[in-house]
Design an enzyme around this catalytic site. Structure first.
Site, PDB file in Angstrom:
ATOM      1  N   CYS A 114      -2.180   8.230   4.032  1.00  0.00           N
ATOM      2  CA  CYS A 114      -2.100   7.914   2.601  1.00  0.00           C
ATOM      3  C   CYS A 114      -3.436   8.104   1.896  1.00  0.00           C
ATOM      4  O   CYS A 114      -3.461   8.385   0.688  1.00  0.00           O
ATOM      5  CB  CYS A 114      -1.593   6.491   2.402  1.00  0.00           C
ATOM      6  SG  CYS A 114      -2.586   5.217   3.206  1.00  0.00           S
ATOM      7  N   GLU A 138       0.866  -1.179   0.000  1.00  0.00           N
ATOM      8  CA  GLU A 138       0.000   0.000   0.000  1.00  0.00           C
ATOM      9  C   GLU A 138       0.893   1.216   0.000  1.00  0.00           C
ATOM     10  O   GLU A 138       1.638   1.455   0.960  1.00  0.00           O
ATOM     11  CB  GLU A 138      -0.954   0.034   1.192  1.00  0.00           C
ATOM     12  CG  GLU A 138      -1.872   1.245   1.090  1.00  0.00           C
ATOM     13  CD  GLU A 138      -2.969   1.284   2.138  1.00  0.00           C
ATOM     14  OE1 GLU A 138      -3.060   2.311   2.837  1.00  0.00           O
ATOM     15  OE2 GLU A 138      -3.722   0.305   2.247  1.00  0.00           O
TER      16      GLU A 138
END
Length: 545
Positions: A316, A282
């Site tokens: 994020c 990720e």
């Protein structure tokens, strides 16, 4: 349950709110830190070369040293992986139901002692306490979900064999072995243990690389899982810099789970590929939010502020690009500025502050540089746009920009701070094209009163998750659904069935009954082929498979 427990008397839930930040939480003693640091795996018999100096992070609230954490060598990593592998062979034979009991015991201990880890998270990362609590809620949800669903996700699955009635086929899920997990500082509990739990429940051993900025949070959690009953050697922790310890970890484990920057993710993927091991990544994002003409402007502005400034923008999936329909642009801009200016910055160990600090001087400089570059090239600061040393050494005012153009760094590069840019648009097609610009594809958001139309629009947005009338939390918090990125935002998924199955290999078990496959004794190959061809044609006409 393991009887070796932390005998430190925990503070009352209200004690944290009495702390006078900036300071070390008073219940965190040197002796207690020493016990946690004992979980860092060090093979003293293989000290060649000598270890690097201990890692000492600075507390964002006041830049005081936090605590020295032992630094590991590649030999330490190899030894940790070997110890986890030995424990994993026993753990793989432990029934999934028993593994789930341990995780549920951890769940209960986490909720009971959350005030401790909330203090640690704030001390190490500088985030607001509510944003730290969000990690508690997410990890508790993950623990319950996988503890109760692991058996279903990993259960053997019967499938149709080559010759129905004669071939019995079962698909099994086999643990990979030892999983290496590299997690970042920005969500040290959620990203630190949220991936560890499904890996353990799938029957693996785990070696985690603790981020130097937030090692104590991970070590506290490791001690809590041990108290809940996890075998001592099964989850190992190493600490050190990425090029040394991170590379050594990728070179030693059977699968890698990495969360971090896209640049480092590429390096991890390339290194894992050379060993032909799997990797889940990720990575970064430059996430868009679309405000349609029919949106509730007040709700959309409030949601945008949450999506942009949660965790001081160090997330994020946080929003950095906001595309607003030209007919509601002025109203939305005014409301977003109003909401942003109402946010309370502070460094208190309680729930009185909306936003905390940035994590480091480097992060403060990077955020400031993006804003300064934009202003120098013609962008307008609607609010914020400056450091706030009056609050603390690493605080930065939540910032709203407009007039951002492609030559500005803030336009396409990830800022990873409390900065959001506004852009007007005219049609849905234009909004989708703008949202899909660039190479990232992690998370997106659409605001509209017409949720059916918004859902249709969402299907055209290139992102692993799209939230309608929410910034990011609705998708991220739905742990039964997979979450991950497209494009430069990564590979693989966490949460959902894939979030635990990725830690296993699929093994096909085929049992052939009565006759072997191929021509029976006494029959020629040609006759067998002709007979089988007729059978294949019949199956086609009968619409079988």
């Amino acid at each position: 349950m393991n009887t070796e427990q932390d005998t430190t008397a925990p503070p009352s839930p209200d004690a944290a709110s009495a702390l006078a930040a900036p300071s070390r939480p008073p219940w965190v003693t040197d002796e207690l830190i020493g016990r946690w640091c004992a979980w860092v795996h060090r093979d003293e018999a293989r000290r060649e070369p000598p270890p690097a100096p201990p890692l000492t992070a600075l507390a964002p609230f006041d830049l005081a040293p936090i605590a020295p954490v032992p630094s590991c060598t590649p030999q330490d990593v190899d030894s940790a992986v070997a110890a986890a592998a030995a424990a994993q062979r026993r753990w793989a034979r432990t029934p999934v139901a028993r593994r789930g009991e341990i995780v549920l015991a951890f769940h209960d201990l986490l909720l009971e002692r959350q005030h401790q880890v909330l203090d640690l998270i704030q001390w190490e990362t500088g985030k607001a306490r509510y944003h730290a609590w969000m990690e508690i809620a997410q990890v508790a949800t993950i623990a319950r979900h996988y503890a109760r669903r692991a058996g279903r996700h990993l259960a053997p699955r019967r499938v149709r064999g080559m010759v129905p009635g004669l071939t019995r086929v079962t698909q099994l899920r086999v643990p990979r072995g030892v999983v290496g997990i590299v997690s970042p500082w920005n969500y040290p509990l959620y990203l630190g243990v949220g991936d560890v739990l499904p890996a353990l429940l799938a029957g693996n051993g785990v070696v985690s690389k603790a981020d130097p900025q937030a090692a104590l949070t991970l070590l506290w959690t490791r001690a809590l899982l041990h108290e809940a009953g996890l075998p001592t050697e099964l989850w190992q922790i190493v600490a050190g810099d990425g090029p040394t310890v991170g590379n050594a970890l990728v070179d030693a484990v059977d699968f890698v789970c990495f969360t971090g920057s896209t640049a480092t993710g590429r390096t991890v993927a390339e290194r894992a590929a050379r060993r032909l091991i799997g990797a889940s990544l990720e990575l970064g994002g430059k996430n868009p939010l679309i405000v349609r003409e029919d949106a509730d402007v007040v709700a959309a502005a409030a949601g945008t502020a949450v999506a942009a400034f949660t965790n001081t923008g160090q997330m994020c999936i946080h929003v950095e690009r906001v595309y607003v329909h030209e007919n509601v642009y002025d109203a939305f801009r005014a409301e977003l500025v109003r909401v942003t200016e109402s946010l309370r910055l502070g460094n208190a160990y309680d729930y009185t502050c909306d936003l905390g600090s940035l994590v480091s001087a480097a992060r403060l400089a990077a955020v400031g540089a993006h804003v300064e570059d934009a202003v120098a090239k013609g962008a307008t600061v609607l609010t914020g746009g400056r450091a706030r040393p009056d609050v603390g050494p690493l605080f930065y005012a939540p910032t709203v920009l407009e007039g951002v153009t492609p030559e500005m760094d803030v336009c396409a590069k990830e800022t990873f701070g409390p900065v959001v840019s506004l852009y007007p648009y005219g049609t849905d097609d234009e909004a989708v094209a703008l949202a899909n610009a660039g190479t990232y594809g992690l998370s997106a958001s659409i605001w509209s009163r017409n949720t059916r139309e918004a859902a249709r629009l969402a299907a055209r947005v290139r992102a692993g998750s799209v939230n309608v009338n929410d910034g990011a939390a609705a998708a991220a918090g739905s742990v039964e659904a997979e979450m991950g990125g497209m494009g430069d935002s990564g590979l693989g998924r966490r949460h959902g069935a894939e979030g635990i199955r990725k830690y296993t290999e699929a093994q096909t078990l085929a049992v052939q009954r009565l006759l072997p496959l191929g021509p029976p004794p006494g029959q020629s190959a040609l006759r067998f082929v002709r007979t089988t061809n007729r059978q294949l044609a019949l199956l086609r006409r009968l619409r079988v498979r």
